[in-house]
Design a protein around this motif. Structure first.
Motif, PDB file in Angstrom:
ATOM      1  N   CYS A 130      19.952  -5.107  -7.971  1.00  0.00           N
ATOM      2  CA  CYS A 130      20.122  -4.131  -7.486  1.00  0.00           C
ATOM      3  C   CYS A 130      21.240  -3.417  -7.631  1.00  0.00           C
ATOM      4  N   ASP A 131      21.359  -2.606  -7.756  1.00  0.00           N
ATOM      5  CA  ASP A 131      22.118  -1.895  -8.230  1.00  0.00           C
ATOM      6  C   ASP A 131      21.634   0.164  -7.268  1.00  0.00           C
ATOM      7  N   HIS A 132      20.899   0.362  -7.171  1.00  0.00           N
ATOM      8  CA  HIS A 132      19.603   1.450  -6.450  1.00  0.00           C
ATOM      9  C   HIS A 132      18.953   1.586  -6.064  1.00  0.00           C
ATOM     10  N   LEU A 133      18.277   1.663  -4.796  1.00  0.00           N
ATOM     11  CA  LEU A 133      16.717   1.467  -4.442  1.00  0.00           C
ATOM     12  C   LEU A 133      16.550   3.116  -4.258  1.00  0.00           C
ATOM     13  N   ILE A 134      15.186   2.981  -3.864  1.00  0.00           N
ATOM     14  CA  ILE A 134      14.206   3.961  -3.860  1.00  0.00           C
ATOM     15  C   ILE A 134      13.149   3.834  -2.908  1.00  0.00           C
ATOM     16  N   LEU A 135      12.724   3.672  -1.922  1.00  0.00           N
ATOM     17  CA  LEU A 135      11.619   2.864  -0.991  1.00  0.00           C
ATOM     18  C   LEU A 135      10.933   3.973  -1.004  1.00  0.00           C
ATOM     19  N   LEU A 136       9.702   3.698  -0.761  1.00  0.00           N
ATOM     20  CA  LEU A 136       8.428   4.490  -0.382  1.00  0.00           C
ATOM     21  C   LEU A 136       8.070   3.797   0.166  1.00  0.00           C
ATOM     22  N   ALA A 137       7.254   4.947   1.166  1.00  0.00           N
ATOM     23  CA  ALA A 137       6.280   4.576   2.820  1.00  0.00           C
ATOM     24  C   ALA A 137       4.863   5.526   3.066  1.00  0.00           C
ATOM     25  N   GLU A 138       4.088   5.841   2.560  1.00  0.00           N
ATOM     26  CA  GLU A 138       3.199   6.159   2.965  1.00  0.00           C
ATOM     27  C   GLU A 138       3.147   7.507   2.078  1.00  0.00           C
ATOM     28  N   GLY A 139       3.022   6.819   0.254  1.00  0.00           N
ATOM     29  CA  GLY A 139       3.226   7.650  -1.224  1.00  0.00           C
ATOM     30  C   GLY A 139       4.271   8.498  -1.110  1.00  0.00           C
ATOM     31  N   ARG A 140       5.230   8.171  -0.007  1.00  0.00           N
ATOM     32  CA  ARG A 140       6.489   9.625  -0.185  1.00  0.00           C
ATOM     33  C   ARG A 140       7.632   9.283  -0.204  1.00  0.00           C
ATOM     34  N   GLY A 170       0.846  -1.381   0.290  1.00  0.00           N
ATOM     35  CA  GLY A 170       0.269   0.346  -0.036  1.00  0.00           C
ATOM     36  C   GLY A 170       0.410   1.361  -0.287  1.00  0.00           C
ATOM     37  N   ALA A 171       2.221   0.762  -0.082  1.00  0.00           N
ATOM     38  CA  ALA A 171       3.016   1.995  -0.112  1.00  0.00           C
ATOM     39  C   ALA A 171       2.978   3.329  -1.590  1.00  0.00           C
ATOM     40  N   GLY A 172       2.208   2.503  -2.458  1.00  0.00           N
ATOM     41  CA  GLY A 172       1.755   3.551  -3.284  1.00  0.00           C
ATOM     42  C   GLY A 172       3.526   3.348  -4.989  1.00  0.00           C
ATOM     43  N   LYS A 173       3.277   2.035  -4.836  1.00  0.00           N
ATOM     44  CA  LYS A 173       4.907   1.508  -5.423  1.00  0.00           C
ATOM     45  C   LYS A 173       3.795   2.102  -7.401  1.00  0.00           C
ATOM     46  N   SER A 174       2.662  -0.034  -6.403  1.00  0.00           N
ATOM     47  CA  SER A 174       3.045   0.489  -8.404  1.00  0.00           C
ATOM     48  C   SER A 174       1.591   1.177  -8.725  1.00  0.00           C
ATOM     49  N   THR A 175       1.410   2.157  -8.212  1.00  0.00           N
ATOM     50  CA  THR A 175       0.393   3.546  -8.585  1.00  0.00           C
ATOM     51  C   THR A 175       1.849   4.543  -9.238  1.00  0.00           C
ATOM     52  N   THR A 176       3.139   4.531  -8.683  1.00  0.00           N
ATOM     53  CA  THR A 176       3.917   5.306  -9.196  1.00  0.00           C
ATOM     54  C   THR A 176       3.584   4.566 -10.546  1.00  0.00           C
ATOM     55  N   MET A 177       4.733   3.616 -10.391  1.00  0.00           N
ATOM     56  CA  MET A 177       4.788   3.121 -11.696  1.00  0.00           C
ATOM     57  C   MET A 177       3.263   3.146 -12.604  1.00  0.00           C
ATOM     58  N   ARG A 178       2.346   2.950 -12.265  1.00  0.00           N
ATOM     59  CA  ARG A 178       1.286   3.559 -13.594  1.00  0.00           C
ATOM     60  C   ARG A 178       0.803   4.929 -13.904  1.00  0.00           C
ATOM     61  N   LEU A 179       1.470   5.620 -12.793  1.00  0.00           N
ATOM     62  CA  LEU A 179       1.533   7.374 -13.840  1.00  0.00           C
ATOM     63  C   LEU A 179       2.722   7.150 -14.244  1.00  0.00           C
TER      64      LEU A 179
END
Ligand SMILES: Nc1ncnc2c1ncn2[C@@H]1O[C@H](COP(=O)(O)OP(=O)(O)OP(=O)(O)O)[C@@H](O)[C@H]1O
Length: 243
Positions: A199-209, A38-47
């Motif tokens: 992966c060589d780089h990471l982006i962590l999302l929590a609560e949409g941020r 629910g962090a918003g990963k799929s939604t961000t990918m759809r955007l």
């Protein structure tokens, strides 16, 4: 930059799901897109892929704005949606022909594109089966085939190994490792070992941020494990600590 998100925001009704998300991926980067359910990963990918319109912010793929130059942006992009499904009455071969023709390949270029992905993903034994008949692992492979049919420089893969058995997971991870040498990849996963490996780089999302945008090497522990940093960075309330 091959992938760029700038100030992306998305709400569903009164629920802010993606909040001012910005990040970029340089050519050749393999980025793990991580976060709790629910962090918003799929939604961000759809955007990013233009499947969903942002309320605010911009996204670009291969340097092309996904809203203003959607054809050019999509030509650079292969997208594997989460729990990809549909087209259940098509055989894998028909599905790949459809995907190739939708990308503008006809005749010999179409046959060549299909034979390339069939060899790469090992789809040969199942080409005549319909997507509806296939096990999840084979279906996922078929969908990966459509994402790769035009040999795009950028891949956005939403939980590519979700639900696969250990053998299929190993096969797919090997394929992703091969692809990572020549593509820019943004992939979400809940399997931290997968991000550790690929992966060589990471982006962590929590609560949409975005709560972390970092080289993997800077957050793994002495044993190369991501779990401690993941738990610390994504704990409830962590997103509020981000300036
Ligand atoms: N079309 C929609 N309508 C309403 N709410 C939605 C819609 N799509 C997503 N959401 C909500 O947005 C939030 C973020 O969902 P999203 O699928 O982007 O998260 P995620 O990080 O990919 O989660 P997971 O890891 O469980 O797949 C969730 O609360 C979800 O219920």
């Amino acid at each position: 930059m091959q992938i760029e998100a700038r100030g992306l925001c998305k709400s569903f009704a009164a629920h802010d799901v993606v909040k001012d998300v910005s990040f970029s991926a340089e050519p050749g980067a393999v980025i793990g897109f991580l976060g709790p359910n629910g962090a918003g990963k799929s939604t961000t990918m759809r955007l990013l892929t233009g499947c969903l319109a942002a309320d605010r912010g911009t996204a670009s793929i291969g340097g092309y704005d996904i809203d203003r130059n959607p054809l050019e942006a999509r030509a650079c992009l292969g997208y594997l949606p989460e729990a990809a499904n549909g087209f259940t009455s098509l055989t894998i071969l028909e599905f790949l022909i459809f995907a190739a023709e939708a990308r503008g390949f006809h005749g010999k270029p179409c046959r060549d594109a299909i034979s390339r992905v069939v060899d790469m993903i090992g789809l040969g034994p199942a080409l005549g089966q319909t997507l509806g008949q296939l096990s999840k692992g084979w279906r996922q492979r078929a969908w990966l085939g459509q994402a790769l049919i035009h040999d795009p420089p950028v891949l956005i893969l939403d939980e590519p190994t979700d639900g696969l058995d250990p053998l299929q997971k190993t096969h797919l991870r090997k394929l992703l490792a091969e692809l990572s040498s020549r593509k820019t990849i943004l992939m979400s996963t809940h399997i931290l070992e997968e991000a550790e490996e690929l992966c060589d780089h990471l982006i962590l999302l929590a609560e949409g941020r975005v709560v972390a945008d970092t080289r993997k090497a800077d957050v793994v522990d002495a044993s190369g494990r991501l779990a401690p940093a993941f738990l610390r960075l994504t704990q409830p309330g962590a997103a509020h600590a981000v300036p």
